[in-house]
Design a protein around this motif. Structure first.
Motif, mmCIF file in Angstrom:
data_model
loop_
_atom_site.group_PDB
_atom_site.id
_atom_site.type_symbol
_atom_site.label_atom_id
_atom_site.label_comp_id
_atom_site.label_asym_id
_atom_site.label_seq_id
_atom_site.Cartn_x
_atom_site.Cartn_y
_atom_site.Cartn_z
ATOM 1 N N VAL A 151 27.946 72.192 -13.709
ATOM 2 C CA VAL A 151 26.754 73.050 -13.765
ATOM 3 C C VAL A 151 25.983 72.960 -12.459
ATOM 4 C CG1 VAL A 151 24.541 73.437 -14.932
ATOM 5 C CG2 VAL A 151 26.611 73.019 -16.281
ATOM 6 N N GLN A 152 25.871 71.769 -11.884
ATOM 7 C CA GLN A 152 25.186 71.634 -10.591
ATOM 8 C C GLN A 152 25.875 72.466 -9.518
ATOM 9 O OE1 GLN A 152 25.094 67.419 -9.803
ATOM 10 N NE2 GLN A 152 23.146 67.141 -10.854
ATOM 11 N N GLU A 153 27.197 72.413 -9.487
ATOM 12 C CA GLU A 153 27.933 73.195 -8.489
ATOM 13 C C GLU A 153 27.718 74.694 -8.699
ATOM 14 O OE1 GLU A 153 30.142 74.443 -5.321
ATOM 15 O OE2 GLU A 153 29.314 72.444 -5.708
ATOM 16 N N CYS A 154 27.775 75.150 -9.927
ATOM 17 C CA CYS A 154 27.558 76.577 -10.197
ATOM 18 C C CYS A 154 26.136 76.996 -9.852
ATOM 19 C CB CYS A 154 27.888 76.897 -11.656
ATOM 20 S SG CYS A 154 29.661 76.853 -12.002
ATOM 21 N N ALA A 155 25.158 76.160 -10.159
ATOM 22 C CA ALA A 155 23.765 76.471 -9.821
ATOM 23 C C ALA A 155 23.575 76.476 -8.304
ATOM 24 C CB ALA A 155 22.818 75.472 -10.486
ATOM 25 N N ASN A 156 24.167 75.517 -7.603
ATOM 26 C CA ASN A 156 24.078 75.480 -6.141
ATOM 27 C C ASN A 156 24.726 76.705 -5.516
ATOM 28 O OD1 ASN A 156 22.683 73.036 -5.960
ATOM 29 N ND2 ASN A 156 24.561 71.828 -5.909
ATOM 30 N N ARG A 157 25.896 77.075 -6.015
ATOM 31 C CA ARG A 157 26.595 78.265 -5.511
ATOM 32 C C ARG A 157 25.749 79.518 -5.737
ATOM 33 N NH1 ARG A 157 32.066 77.523 -4.587
ATOM 34 N NH2 ARG A 157 32.436 79.761 -4.657
ATOM 35 N N THR A 158 25.165 79.606 -6.915
ATOM 36 C CA THR A 158 24.356 80.779 -7.255
ATOM 37 C C THR A 158 23.120 80.850 -6.377
ATOM 38 O OG1 THR A 158 25.186 80.736 -9.514
ATOM 39 C CG2 THR A 158 23.140 81.944 -9.138
ATOM 40 N N TYR A 159 22.463 79.730 -6.178
ATOM 41 C CA TYR A 159 21.267 79.705 -5.332
ATOM 42 C C TYR A 159 21.616 80.076 -3.890
ATOM 43 C CZ TYR A 159 16.903 78.140 -3.227
ATOM 44 O OH TYR A 159 15.726 78.074 -2.519
ATOM 45 N N ALA A 160 22.711 79.543 -3.381
ATOM 46 C CA ALA A 160 23.144 79.877 -2.024
ATOM 47 C C ALA A 160 23.483 81.364 -1.923
ATOM 48 C CB ALA A 160 24.348 79.019 -1.624
ATOM 49 N N PHE A 161 24.134 81.881 -2.945
ATOM 50 C CA PHE A 161 24.488 83.300 -2.996
ATOM 51 C C PHE A 161 23.226 84.151 -2.956
ATOM 52 C CE2 PHE A 161 26.118 87.212 -4.783
ATOM 53 C CZ PHE A 161 27.431 87.280 -4.325
ATOM 54 N N PRO A 190 10.304 77.892 -7.960
ATOM 55 C CA PRO A 190 9.871 77.555 -6.593
ATOM 56 C C PRO A 190 10.144 76.096 -6.196
ATOM 57 C CG PRO A 190 8.190 78.862 -7.685
ATOM 58 C CD PRO A 190 9.208 78.499 -8.735
ATOM 59 N N ASN A 191 9.984 75.164 -7.104
ATOM 60 C CA ASN A 191 10.186 73.752 -6.783
ATOM 61 C C ASN A 191 11.558 73.222 -7.175
ATOM 62 O OD1 ASN A 191 7.577 73.381 -5.674
ATOM 63 N ND2 ASN A 191 6.741 73.259 -7.746
ATOM 64 N N TYR A 192 12.164 73.828 -8.172
ATOM 65 C CA TYR A 192 13.455 73.354 -8.689
ATOM 66 C C TYR A 192 14.382 74.538 -8.947
ATOM 67 C CZ TYR A 192 10.411 69.369 -9.550
ATOM 68 O OH TYR A 192 9.505 68.354 -9.411
ATOM 69 N N PRO A 193 14.788 75.245 -7.891
ATOM 70 C CA PRO A 193 15.571 76.469 -8.103
ATOM 71 C C PRO A 193 16.906 76.226 -8.813
ATOM 72 C CG PRO A 193 15.528 75.874 -5.773
ATOM 73 C CD PRO A 193 14.552 74.984 -6.470
ATOM 74 N N THR A 194 17.599 75.148 -8.476
ATOM 75 C CA THR A 194 18.906 74.945 -9.111
ATOM 76 C C THR A 194 18.768 74.487 -10.555
ATOM 77 O OG1 THR A 194 19.123 72.726 -8.155
ATOM 78 C CG2 THR A 194 20.142 74.567 -6.941
ATOM 79 N N VAL A 195 17.670 73.846 -10.893
ATOM 80 C CA VAL A 195 17.408 73.512 -12.296
ATOM 81 C C VAL A 195 17.121 74.793 -13.062
ATOM 82 C CG1 VAL A 195 15.764 72.394 -13.866
ATOM 83 C CG2 VAL A 195 16.631 71.150 -11.882
ATOM 84 N N ARG A 218 29.231 90.972 -7.559
ATOM 85 C CA ARG A 218 29.728 90.039 -6.541
ATOM 86 C C ARG A 218 29.497 88.597 -6.971
ATOM 87 N NH1 ARG A 218 26.734 90.538 -2.182
ATOM 88 N NH2 ARG A 218 25.349 92.135 -2.974
ATOM 89 N N LEU A 219 28.362 88.312 -7.600
ATOM 90 C CA LEU A 219 28.102 86.966 -8.093
ATOM 91 C C LEU A 219 29.081 86.603 -9.203
ATOM 92 C CD1 LEU A 219 26.471 84.359 -8.159
ATOM 93 C CD2 LEU A 219 24.819 85.520 -9.663
ATOM 94 N N PHE A 220 29.332 87.540 -10.105
ATOM 95 C CA PHE A 220 30.320 87.315 -11.159
ATOM 96 C C PHE A 220 31.655 86.904 -10.552
ATOM 97 C CE2 PHE A 220 33.989 88.934 -13.459
ATOM 98 C CZ PHE A 220 33.839 88.355 -14.708
ATOM 99 N N LEU A 221 32.122 87.645 -9.565
ATOM 100 C CA LEU A 221 33.417 87.354 -8.942
ATOM 101 C C LEU A 221 33.422 85.989 -8.260
ATOM 102 C CD1 LEU A 221 34.234 90.875 -7.467
ATOM 103 C CD2 LEU A 221 35.270 89.784 -9.487
ATOM 104 N N ASP A 222 32.330 85.653 -7.595
ATOM 105 C CA ASP A 222 32.237 84.357 -6.927
ATOM 106 C C ASP A 222 32.314 83.206 -7.935
ATOM 107 O OD1 ASP A 222 31.521 82.830 -4.319
ATOM 108 O OD2 ASP A 222 30.100 82.061 -5.817
ATOM 109 N N LEU A 223 31.511 83.282 -8.977
ATOM 110 C CA LEU A 223 31.518 82.224 -9.991
ATOM 111 C C LEU A 223 32.841 82.192 -10.746
ATOM 112 C CD1 LEU A 223 27.880 82.568 -11.370
ATOM 113 C CD2 LEU A 223 28.802 80.661 -10.021
ATOM 114 N N ARG A 224 33.354 83.358 -11.086
ATOM 115 C CA ARG A 224 34.643 83.412 -11.795
ATOM 116 C C ARG A 224 35.749 82.776 -10.963
ATOM 117 N NH1 ARG A 224 37.976 88.602 -11.753
ATOM 118 N NH2 ARG A 224 38.228 87.678 -9.704
ATOM 119 N N ASP A 225 35.807 83.113 -9.676
ATOM 120 C CA ASP A 225 36.850 82.554 -8.815
ATOM 121 C C ASP A 225 36.720 81.042 -8.698
ATOM 122 O OD1 ASP A 225 37.793 85.130 -8.503
ATOM 123 O OD2 ASP A 225 37.052 85.349 -6.433
#
Length: 180
Positions: free
Chosen positions: A127-137, A57-62, A12-19
């Motif tokens: 990269v920030q957008e992909c990391a934010n999307r992944t963290y939210a996911f 824990p302190n910098y999840p999107t990094v 599901r994460l693959f599909l979200d990022l791919r889309d």
């Protein structure tokens, strides 16, 4: 069976990022075969996990986003000098030690990918957008922290960001995956 549970978390994460990457024209509809790049994944992940877990824990999107940069760097190495980097035992440590973990993104964008403006900033935003999307996911999954399930999901996130980073870089270098 509901739609969410018919696919694994990683699928599901693959599909979200791919889309998302398709929508911003950073990859092609047909995902590239990346055998050489994928072959490096396990060693890179093993080397990265102590740093990534410490920072999460302190910098999840990094912690997540840096892996997308690593995927981009490995794709660039694959194109430029795979006879050298393909034989390198620890690509992650090589990248990290050039300037340190905290500025690995800047090192990869400037010295590996050789990006100037505006591509330097555009890549950072992507990269920030992909990391934010992944963290939210990941957060939407409601996985209890400090469990095996949480660890496995974190590794799945890193893996998807790695392959998405390499796919983006291959696309940017002109490797377009189209049906013949």
């Amino acid at each position: 069976m509901d739609k969410k549970n018919s696919k694994t978390f990683e699928e599901r994460l693959f599909l979200d990022l791919r889309d998302y990457l398709l929508s911003v024209h950073e990859i092609d509809e047909r995902f590239p075969d990346q055998y050489d790049i994928e072959e490096k994944w396990t060693k890179i992940a093993e080397a990265y996990l102590p740093d990534g877990i410490r920072e999460f824990p302190n910098y999840p999107t990094v912690s997540l986003g840096w892996m997308m940069y690593i995927g981009m760097a490995v794709a660039k190495y694959w194109d430029d000098a795979w006879e050298i980097y393909g034989n390198m035992d620890d690509i992650y440590t090589h990248l990290r030690d050039k300037g340190g973990y905290d500025v690995m993104d800047e090192y990869i964008r400037s010295s590996v990918l050789c990006l100037g403006m505006p591509d330097y900033d555009t890549t950072e935003q992507l990269v920030q957008e992909c990391a934010n999307r992944t963290y939210a996911f990941l957060r939407r999954e409601g996985i209890q922290s400090a469990t095996k399930e949480a660890f496995d999901a974190y590794v799945d996130c890193l893996h998807q960001l790695y392959i998405m980073g390499s796919a983006v870089q291959l696309h940017r270098m002109g490797y377009h995956m189209e049906r013949m």
